[in-house]
Structures are given as C-alpha cells and as structure tokens.
Design an enzyme around this catalytic site. Sequence first.
Site, PDB file in Angstrom:
ATOM      1  N   TYR A  17       9.617  -5.366   5.295  1.00 55.92           N
ATOM      2  CA  TYR A  17       9.316  -4.993   4.371  1.00 55.92           C
ATOM      3  C   TYR A  17      10.191  -4.601   3.093  1.00 55.92           C
ATOM      4  O   TYR A  17       9.628  -4.398   1.989  1.00 55.92           O
ATOM      5  CB  TYR A  17       8.256  -3.484   4.613  1.00 55.92           C
ATOM      6  CG  TYR A  17       7.259  -3.999   5.418  1.00 55.92           C
ATOM      7  CD1 TYR A  17       6.159  -5.010   5.249  1.00 55.92           C
ATOM      8  CD2 TYR A  17       7.356  -3.381   6.870  1.00 55.92           C
ATOM      9  CE1 TYR A  17       5.169  -5.211   6.185  1.00 55.92           C
ATOM     10  CE2 TYR A  17       6.446  -3.757   7.918  1.00 55.92           C
ATOM     11  CZ  TYR A  17       5.237  -4.554   7.482  1.00 55.92           C
ATOM     12  OH  TYR A  17       4.387  -4.924   8.444  1.00 55.92           O
ATOM     13  N   HIS A  22       4.890  -4.011  -2.025  1.00 58.97           N
ATOM     14  CA  HIS A  22       4.166  -2.602  -1.666  1.00 58.97           C
ATOM     15  C   HIS A  22       5.185  -1.403  -1.607  1.00 58.97           C
ATOM     16  O   HIS A  22       5.023  -0.629  -1.394  1.00 58.97           O
ATOM     17  CB  HIS A  22       3.560  -3.039  -0.382  1.00 58.97           C
ATOM     18  CG  HIS A  22       2.307  -2.388  -0.239  1.00 58.97           C
ATOM     19  ND1 HIS A  22       1.401  -1.831  -1.192  1.00 58.97           N
ATOM     20  CD2 HIS A  22       1.364  -2.104   0.963  1.00 58.97           C
ATOM     21  CE1 HIS A  22       0.309  -1.275  -0.696  1.00 58.97           C
ATOM     22  NE2 HIS A  22       0.278  -1.449   0.623  1.00 58.97           N
ATOM     23  N   ASN A  68      -0.743   2.701   5.232  1.00 62.76           N
ATOM     24  CA  ASN A  68      -2.074   3.359   5.670  1.00 62.76           C
ATOM     25  C   ASN A  68      -2.033   4.650   6.049  1.00 62.76           C
ATOM     26  O   ASN A  68      -3.049   5.401   6.094  1.00 62.76           O
ATOM     27  CB  ASN A  68      -2.744   2.300   6.318  1.00 62.76           C
ATOM     28  CG  ASN A  68      -2.908   1.085   5.487  1.00 62.76           C
ATOM     29  OD1 ASN A  68      -2.636   0.961   4.310  1.00 62.76           O
ATOM     30  ND2 ASN A  68      -3.568   0.024   6.160  1.00 62.76           N
ATOM     31  N   ASP A  94       2.892   1.425  -5.737  1.00 61.52           N
ATOM     32  CA  ASP A  94       2.666   0.079  -6.557  1.00 61.52           C
ATOM     33  C   ASP A  94       1.383  -0.063  -6.975  1.00 61.52           C
ATOM     34  O   ASP A  94       0.355   0.702  -6.393  1.00 61.52           O
ATOM     35  CB  ASP A  94       2.730  -1.041  -5.487  1.00 61.52           C
ATOM     36  CG  ASP A  94       2.050  -0.936  -4.465  1.00 61.52           C
ATOM     37  OD1 ASP A  94       2.048   0.020  -3.714  1.00 61.52           O
ATOM     38  OD2 ASP A  94       1.030  -1.705  -3.973  1.00 61.52           O
ATOM     39  N   ASN A 115      -4.513   2.455  -0.123  1.00 54.74           N
ATOM     40  CA  ASN A 115      -4.695   2.802   1.094  1.00 54.74           C
ATOM     41  C   ASN A 115      -3.598   4.309   1.398  1.00 54.74           C
ATOM     42  O   ASN A 115      -4.095   5.212   2.022  1.00 54.74           O
ATOM     43  CB  ASN A 115      -4.549   1.843   2.120  1.00 54.74           C
ATOM     44  CG  ASN A 115      -5.849   1.260   2.409  1.00 54.74           C
ATOM     45  OD1 ASN A 115      -6.877   1.515   1.778  1.00 54.74           O
ATOM     46  ND2 ASN A 115      -5.625  -0.142   2.824  1.00 54.74           N
TER      47      ASN A 115
END
Length: 192
Positions: A17, A22, A68, A94, A115
């Site tokens: 990631y 994100h 999340n 973000d 989330n």
Amino acid sequence: MSKSVLVVGLGNPGSRYRGTRHNMGFEVADAFASELGMSLSRHHQGLTGTARLGEQTIHVLLPQTFMNHSGIAVADFVRYNPVDYPAGLIVIHDELDLEPGVVRVKLGGGLAGHNGLKSIAHLLGTQNFVRIRIGIGRPLDQSAVVDFVLGRPRPEDRVELDLAVHRGVDAVRDVIELGPERAMTQHNQRAR
C-alpha cells in the site's frame, strides 16, 4: 490549546500500500514526525513517537490495524495517553472530494463516507476532532473508487500529492501552534 496532541495519519500498513492514494495520511504524518526529529516504533497497535513542540507534547500515530479499523489503534492510544478534544486530536486522511494536492483543515462535522474516520468516531464516541484533508480527486468511473484509492496516482497527480505532503505538514503545525480555527482560515482560503 491542548498541552498534549495526538497526530494520527491514516493509511494501510505494508509495502503493498506504500505510495497509494489511501496512504496520504501516513505520508503527511511521517513527514511531520521526521520534521520534529521523531523516530517511530511499534506500540499501541501502531507506529508511534513523541516529541516536544514549544510547550506541547506531540504524539504521532500511524495505525497498523488497516484503514477500516483505525479506531482500534487510536482508542488504545488515548486510553493510556488522554488528549483534549477537539484540538488535541488531529487526523490526517485522503479526501476524494478534493482535487489532487488540495489541503483543507476541518473541525468536527461529517465523515464523508471515510471508513477510517468512521472507525475512529465510533470507538471514541465523538466526531469532534480536527481533520487534515489531503485531496486525491475522484475516478472518472465511480464504480472503481476502491481500486482508485488503493492504486498509485498518475505521475502528474503524484507531483501534486508530494506538494500536498509539505502543505499538510504546515497545516498540522498551524493547528498545533495557532489553533484549529485560525488554521482553517489560513489553509481553507488557499487555491491549493
């Protein structure tokens, strides 16, 4: 203004990631920690560090619980290191509703379907905290939002996002030093 401030950068852990849209919260928080000479180590279900900025103790937290479930790490941290709401908690994330590179400061309010913010608000029992919103733009195809936020930006957007990291660090510092209202006035009137 709070004497102890927690700066939370939202993102997903792991090399898969790194550099994705994100993870802009991670990037800004990590740059802010570096500016303060802070080293981050694993604690409270995240990477954390502490430094002084003037009279205030500054904590930085990068939750390692995945986006999340960011609230798990934040709630664990504030259980042992209380902060004053709203100015004592600054969450960097973000923002789909802002163009790439735009930085805005927000105090409380809605969660815009994010989330990570939902998880924090749910587990802390409040939406009354400061947000530093880092614009990433929206995909042309709204059905592809998940792939978009978890994807890496185009080179031209990456240039804007790199500039936004510096603007985001300035915004965090201004919230801490000037207070949320004055920081909103300064940063929310800028074109970028």
